[in-house]
Motif scaffolding. Structure first.
Motif, mmCIF file in Angstrom:
data_model
loop_
_atom_site.group_PDB
_atom_site.id
_atom_site.type_symbol
_atom_site.label_atom_id
_atom_site.label_comp_id
_atom_site.label_asym_id
_atom_site.label_seq_id
_atom_site.Cartn_x
_atom_site.Cartn_y
_atom_site.Cartn_z
ATOM 1 N N LEU A 148 -96.700 160.090 -76.309
ATOM 2 C CA LEU A 148 -97.123 158.930 -77.096
ATOM 3 C C LEU A 148 -98.502 158.443 -76.662
ATOM 4 O O LEU A 148 -99.325 158.083 -77.504
ATOM 5 N N THR A 149 -98.791 158.447 -75.379
ATOM 6 C CA THR A 149 -100.084 157.993 -74.881
ATOM 7 C C THR A 149 -101.197 158.898 -75.400
ATOM 8 O O THR A 149 -102.210 158.428 -75.932
ATOM 9 N N VAL A 150 -101.006 160.189 -75.252
ATOM 10 C CA VAL A 150 -102.012 161.151 -75.711
ATOM 11 C C VAL A 150 -102.148 161.073 -77.222
ATOM 12 O O VAL A 150 -103.259 161.085 -77.762
ATOM 13 N N LEU A 151 -101.016 160.978 -77.919
ATOM 14 C CA LEU A 151 -101.033 160.866 -79.374
ATOM 15 C C LEU A 151 -101.762 159.606 -79.819
ATOM 16 O O LEU A 151 -102.543 159.631 -80.777
ATOM 17 N N THR A 152 -101.524 158.492 -79.127
ATOM 18 C CA THR A 152 -102.212 157.243 -79.446
ATOM 19 C C THR A 152 -103.719 157.407 -79.318
ATOM 20 O O THR A 152 -104.477 157.003 -80.199
ATOM 21 N N LEU A 153 -104.145 158.013 -78.228
ATOM 22 C CA LEU A 153 -105.574 158.220 -78.014
ATOM 23 C C LEU A 153 -106.156 159.146 -79.074
ATOM 24 O O LEU A 153 -107.175 158.821 -79.705
ATOM 25 N N VAL A 154 -105.533 160.271 -79.315
ATOM 26 C CA VAL A 154 -106.052 161.248 -80.278
ATOM 27 C C VAL A 154 -106.063 160.667 -81.693
ATOM 28 O O VAL A 154 -107.069 160.759 -82.405
ATOM 29 N N LEU B 90 -112.665 150.322 -78.995
ATOM 30 C CA LEU B 90 -112.307 149.672 -77.729
ATOM 31 C C LEU B 90 -110.800 149.475 -77.604
ATOM 32 O O LEU B 90 -110.221 149.677 -76.530
ATOM 33 N N ILE B 91 -110.151 149.114 -78.686
ATOM 34 C CA ILE B 91 -108.713 148.869 -78.642
ATOM 35 C C ILE B 91 -107.936 150.169 -78.441
ATOM 36 O O ILE B 91 -106.913 150.181 -77.757
ATOM 37 N N VAL B 92 -108.439 151.259 -78.982
ATOM 38 C CA VAL B 92 -107.776 152.553 -78.763
ATOM 39 C C VAL B 92 -107.762 152.868 -77.268
ATOM 40 O O VAL B 92 -106.726 153.245 -76.699
ATOM 41 N N PHE B 93 -108.898 152.702 -76.598
ATOM 42 C CA PHE B 93 -108.939 152.973 -75.162
ATOM 43 C C PHE B 93 -108.138 151.933 -74.380
ATOM 44 O O PHE B 93 -107.450 152.273 -73.415
ATOM 45 N N SER B 94 -108.188 150.681 -74.792
ATOM 46 C CA SER B 94 -107.407 149.641 -74.109
ATOM 47 C C SER B 94 -105.918 149.957 -74.151
ATOM 48 O O SER B 94 -105.219 149.833 -73.138
ATOM 49 N N ALA B 95 -105.437 150.354 -75.313
ATOM 50 C CA ALA B 95 -104.015 150.690 -75.459
ATOM 51 C C ALA B 95 -103.654 151.871 -74.563
ATOM 52 O O ALA B 95 -102.593 151.874 -73.913
ATOM 53 N N THR B 96 -104.540 152.851 -74.493
ATOM 54 C CA THR B 96 -104.275 154.023 -73.660
ATOM 55 C C THR B 96 -104.261 153.646 -72.188
ATOM 56 O O THR B 96 -103.374 154.072 -71.437
ATOM 57 N N TYR B 97 -105.219 152.839 -71.748
ATOM 58 C CA TYR B 97 -105.244 152.386 -70.347
ATOM 59 C C TYR B 97 -103.987 151.570 -70.024
ATOM 60 O O TYR B 97 -103.389 151.723 -68.964
ATOM 61 N N PHE B 98 -103.594 150.710 -70.957
ATOM 62 C CA PHE B 98 -102.405 149.891 -70.738
ATOM 63 C C PHE B 98 -101.163 150.775 -70.574
ATOM 64 O O PHE B 98 -100.375 150.598 -69.643
ATOM 65 N N MET B 99 -100.996 151.752 -71.474
ATOM 66 C CA MET B 99 -99.821 152.622 -71.400
ATOM 67 C C MET B 99 -99.839 153.473 -70.130
ATOM 68 O O MET B 99 -98.796 153.689 -69.508
ATOM 69 N N LEU B 100 -101.012 153.914 -69.723
ATOM 70 C CA LEU B 100 -101.128 154.684 -68.492
ATOM 71 C C LEU B 100 -100.749 153.821 -67.291
ATOM 72 O O LEU B 100 -100.010 154.247 -66.407
ATOM 73 N N SER B 101 -101.202 152.596 -67.270
ATOM 74 C CA SER B 101 -100.888 151.682 -66.173
ATOM 75 C C SER B 101 -99.409 151.305 -66.148
ATOM 76 O O SER B 101 -98.835 151.103 -65.078
ATOM 77 N N GLU B 102 -98.789 151.249 -67.317
ATOM 78 C CA GLU B 102 -97.356 150.954 -67.392
ATOM 79 C C GLU B 102 -96.535 152.068 -66.739
ATOM 80 O O GLU B 102 -95.561 151.809 -66.054
ATOM 81 N N THR B 103 -96.938 153.303 -66.992
ATOM 82 C CA THR B 103 -96.201 154.456 -66.485
ATOM 83 C C THR B 103 -96.483 154.723 -65.017
ATOM 84 O O THR B 103 -95.576 154.985 -64.239
ATOM 85 N N VAL B 104 -97.763 154.665 -64.666
ATOM 86 C CA VAL B 104 -98.175 154.945 -63.286
ATOM 87 C C VAL B 104 -98.997 153.752 -62.807
ATOM 88 O O VAL B 104 -100.223 153.749 -62.907
ATOM 89 N N PRO B 105 -98.338 152.708 -62.296
ATOM 90 C CA PRO B 105 -99.051 151.489 -61.902
ATOM 91 C C PRO B 105 -100.180 151.722 -60.886
ATOM 92 O O PRO B 105 -101.140 150.969 -60.853
ATOM 93 N N ALA B 106 -100.089 152.791 -60.103
ATOM 94 C CA ALA B 106 -101.120 153.067 -59.095
ATOM 95 C C ALA B 106 -102.361 153.739 -59.691
ATOM 96 O O ALA B 106 -103.288 154.065 -58.950
#
Length: 188
Positions: free
Chosen positions: A43-49, A88-104
């Motif tokens: 979903l993260t990759v799909l959202t970005l693409v 900007l929102i596309v990248f923001s959503a991707t960063y948010f989802m990445l941080s949700e999955t891997v907080p570090a």
């Protein structure tokens, strides 16, 4: 220049400004309401693409619209004011989802506002340093955004300005009530 032409010019300018503001507001609202808590994965990759594809299609459509526009400079400003927030929102959503999955992934866990803030600091190339990517995935994604930023600023801006030139050349033979290339305060 008559009163009617002045009113028409103000109405057209107001229309462009209102549409750009409405689109940016709608995109931001959708960003905060979208169910992005799914985390990293397909979903993260799909959202970005898909988001970048939507941005590309929007830009192509806007360039053709500008080239046919009666007021190409206003149309180009509106295009940038709608396309950049989407980008900007596309990248923001991707960063948010990445941080949700891997907080570090980042120096701190990102909520939606933090992700938007980080995206804008990368886009503006100021990178305050309070939020930084720590993992390889975070650094790769940030690098992808930096490269895309250069493309947006360089190639897309050039395409928009090219569309303005095309529209201005098409209009050379006909006089419009208000030409956005002329000074409205200048006496004829």
């Amino acid at each position: 220049m008559g009163r009617n032409a002045d009113r028409r010019r103000r109405r057209i300018l107001l229309g462009h400004c209102l549409r750009a503001t409405a689109v940016a507001s709608l995109l931001t609202t959708l960003y905060y309401l979208a169910p992005l808590e799914g985390g990293l994965g397909v979903l993260t990759v799909l959202t970005l693409v898909l988001g970048l594809l939507a941005f590309g299609l929007l830009t192509v459509w806007q360039v053709s619209t500008i080239a046919r526009s009666e007021y190409p400079r206003l149309a180009a400003l509106e295009a940038m004011a709608t396309a950049v927030p989407l980008f900007l929102i596309v990248f923001s959503a991707t960063y948010f989802m990445l941080s949700e999955t891997v907080p570090a992934t980042f120096s701190e866990r990102l909520d939606r506002t933090d992700a938007l803030y980080f995206t804008v600091t990368v886009f503006a190339t100021v990178g305050f340093g309070d939020i930084v990517p720590v993992t390889g995935a975070g650094r790769v994604l940030t690098t992808v955004q930096m490269i895309a930023d250069l493309i947006v600023v360089g190639v897309i801006a050039k395409a928009l300005f090219g569309a303005i030139k095309i529209a201005m050349r098409r209009r050379q033979g006909r006089r419009l009530p208000y030409d956005d290339a002329e000074d409205p305060d200048e006496e004829p």
